[in-house]
Design a protein around this motif. Structure first.
Motif, short mmCIF file in Angstrom:
data_model
loop_
_atom_site.label_atom_id
_atom_site.label_comp_id
_atom_site.label_asym_id
_atom_site.label_seq_id
_atom_site.Cartn_x
_atom_site.Cartn_y
_atom_site.Cartn_z
N ASN A 33 -2.72 38.95 51.64
CA ASN A 33 -3.63 39.48 52.65
C ASN A 33 -2.96 39.72 53.99
O ASN A 33 -3.40 40.57 54.77
CB ASN A 33 -4.82 38.53 52.84
CG ASN A 33 -5.75 38.52 51.65
OD1 ASN A 33 -5.80 39.47 50.87
ND2 ASN A 33 -6.50 37.43 51.47
N ASN A 34 -1.89 38.96 54.27
CA ASN A 34 -1.23 39.06 55.56
C ASN A 34 -0.05 40.01 55.57
O ASN A 34 0.57 40.22 56.62
CB ASN A 34 -0.75 37.67 56.02
CG ASN A 34 -1.90 36.73 56.32
OD1 ASN A 34 -3.00 37.17 56.65
ND2 ASN A 34 -1.66 35.43 56.21
N HIS A 35 0.27 40.59 54.42
CA HIS A 35 1.42 41.49 54.32
C HIS A 35 1.05 42.74 53.54
O HIS A 35 0.22 42.71 52.65
CB HIS A 35 2.60 40.79 53.64
CG HIS A 35 3.14 39.64 54.42
ND1 HIS A 35 2.53 38.39 54.42
CD2 HIS A 35 4.22 39.51 55.23
CE1 HIS A 35 3.21 37.56 55.19
NE2 HIS A 35 4.24 38.22 55.68
N SER A 36 1.72 43.81 53.89
CA SER A 36 1.56 45.08 53.18
C SER A 36 2.93 45.59 52.78
O SER A 36 3.94 45.22 53.40
CB SER A 36 0.88 46.12 54.08
OG SER A 36 -0.40 45.69 54.48
N PRO A 37 3.01 46.43 51.75
CA PRO A 37 4.30 47.01 51.40
C PRO A 37 4.91 47.71 52.60
O PRO A 37 4.21 48.41 53.35
CB PRO A 37 3.95 48.00 50.28
CG PRO A 37 2.68 47.47 49.70
CD PRO A 37 1.93 46.88 50.83
N SER A 38 6.19 47.53 52.80
CA SER A 38 6.84 48.10 53.99
C SER A 38 6.83 49.62 53.95
O SER A 38 6.75 50.27 54.99
CB SER A 38 8.28 47.59 54.09
OG SER A 38 9.09 48.16 53.07
N GLY A 39 6.96 50.19 52.73
CA GLY A 39 7.08 51.64 52.63
C GLY A 39 8.41 52.15 53.15
O GLY A 39 8.66 53.35 53.16
#
Length: 339
Positions: A33-39
């Motif tokens: 929940n606190n991180h997203s894929p960097s992309g």
């Protein structure tokens, strides 16, 4: 790091409302929940020793996120989590070509590759083979597998294979061995796998003395209570991974030197031994996640004590460190095993 049986077990416990398993799973959920894929899937990843570059944070952070999401998918069966894992793995596998190094240590990329590769592999293993309770697999394709193996081989051949070139005889060697064991299993390469075991067994009695002390990791260049736990965690992960393959030899190698190292950690926590320097930090906090893996096998009063003091940060990491895969309090603590 896990088997079908252990993933089934922890999912069933968590989904049935077991309070302890759910509390451990919450750390996995927090990270997701606190991180997203960097992309930020780059051909060249810049790394530096002693500090975390933006590229390094994206690379190793994505590795950790892919593993956390794979664990989340194994528990819930929600296909979107597996889809995101594959997007991360595919993104890096297709883009990555190598590392650049800034800072004073020209060898730093060797260590960074050795840290990141096993975490990526742990996520890919789950996505490739596991089928949740709903019967819907992740659909890992042969093309994805081929490209991912190419990604692993770029790290292995150009960087991981050279992690012992500086001849530090410390956690760098341990990380190289652990990475080769993980890669060898994923690629079904007995040669790579056995080479990793050889690296581990060669460095084990060097980095951990017969009395369990690890002065070269606690003192010297490092002078902290962190790097000796890198060694213990890498060794524990290697022993566990080989144990799944039916080989328990790392646990008992050099007169159970790994256990002797944890016994020394126990003494450090009680103040009954003192390293020949004044290390920074506290031997009791944070505790690295390898202890949950080692304690499951050894189950001694000393390993129980250390494991009972394992308290990760909000995201389930040891003080924010992103070097090794985590959440072993969810995947290994009090999880039955036959080894």
């Amino acid at each position: 790091m896990n088997t079908k049986e252990t993933l089934d077990y922890i999912a069933q416990q968590a989904n049935s409302g077991d309070a302890n398993r759910l509390a451990a799973y919450q750390y996995v959920l927090n990270y997701c929940n606190n991180h997203s894929p960097s992309g930020q899937y780059k051909a060249t990843v810049n790394v530096a020793g002693g500090v975390s570059t933006p590229d390094e944070a994206a690379f190793k952070g994505d590795a950790l996120l892919s593993y956390a999401l794979a664990l989340r998918w194994a528990k819930t069966g929600t296909g979107s989590y597996a889809t995101t894992v594959k997007q991360i793995l595919d993104g890096w596998a297709n883009a990555f070509r190598g590392f650049s190094v800034s800072g004073s240590n020209p060898y730093q990329a060797y260590l960074e590759a050795s840290w990141a590769a096993p975490t990526f592999v742990a996520a890919a293993e789950i996505i490739k083979y596991y089928v949740p309770a709903n019967g819907q697999g992740a659909g890992w394709t042969s093309a994805e597998n081929t490209q991912f193996c190419t990604f692993l081989n770029r790290m292995k051949d150009n960087y991981i294979n050279h992690a012992t070139d500086p001849e530090y005889n410390n956690n760098w060697n341990v990380s190289e061995g652990w990475a080769k064991i993980a890669i060898g299993i994923f690629e079904d390469s007995q040669t790579v796998y056995q080479n990793g075991i050889t690296v581990i067994k060669n460095v084990l009695p060097i980095v951990i003395a017969s009395d369990g002390s690890m002065d070269g990791e606690i003192c010297g260049y490092h002078n902290d209570y962190v790097h000796f736990q890198y060694t213990l965690t890498g060794l524990s992960y290697a022993a566990n991974t080989c144990g799944i393959q039916g080989d328990l030899s790392i646990y008992s190698a050099s007169n159970s030197r790994l256990l002797t190292g944890y016994n020394y950690h126990y003494k450090l926590m009680h103040g009954t031994v003192s390293p020949p320097c004044s290390p920074r930090g506290n031997p009791s906090n944070p505790i690295w996640p390898g202890i949950n893996v080692a304690d499951r096998h050894y189950n001694t009063a000393e390993t129980n004590y250390i494991a009972n003091h394992y308290v990760p940060d909000t995201n389930g990491l040891p003080g924010g460190d992103v070097g090794f895969l985590c959440w072993t309090n969810y995947t290994h603590h009090n999880v039955p095993t036959n080894f």
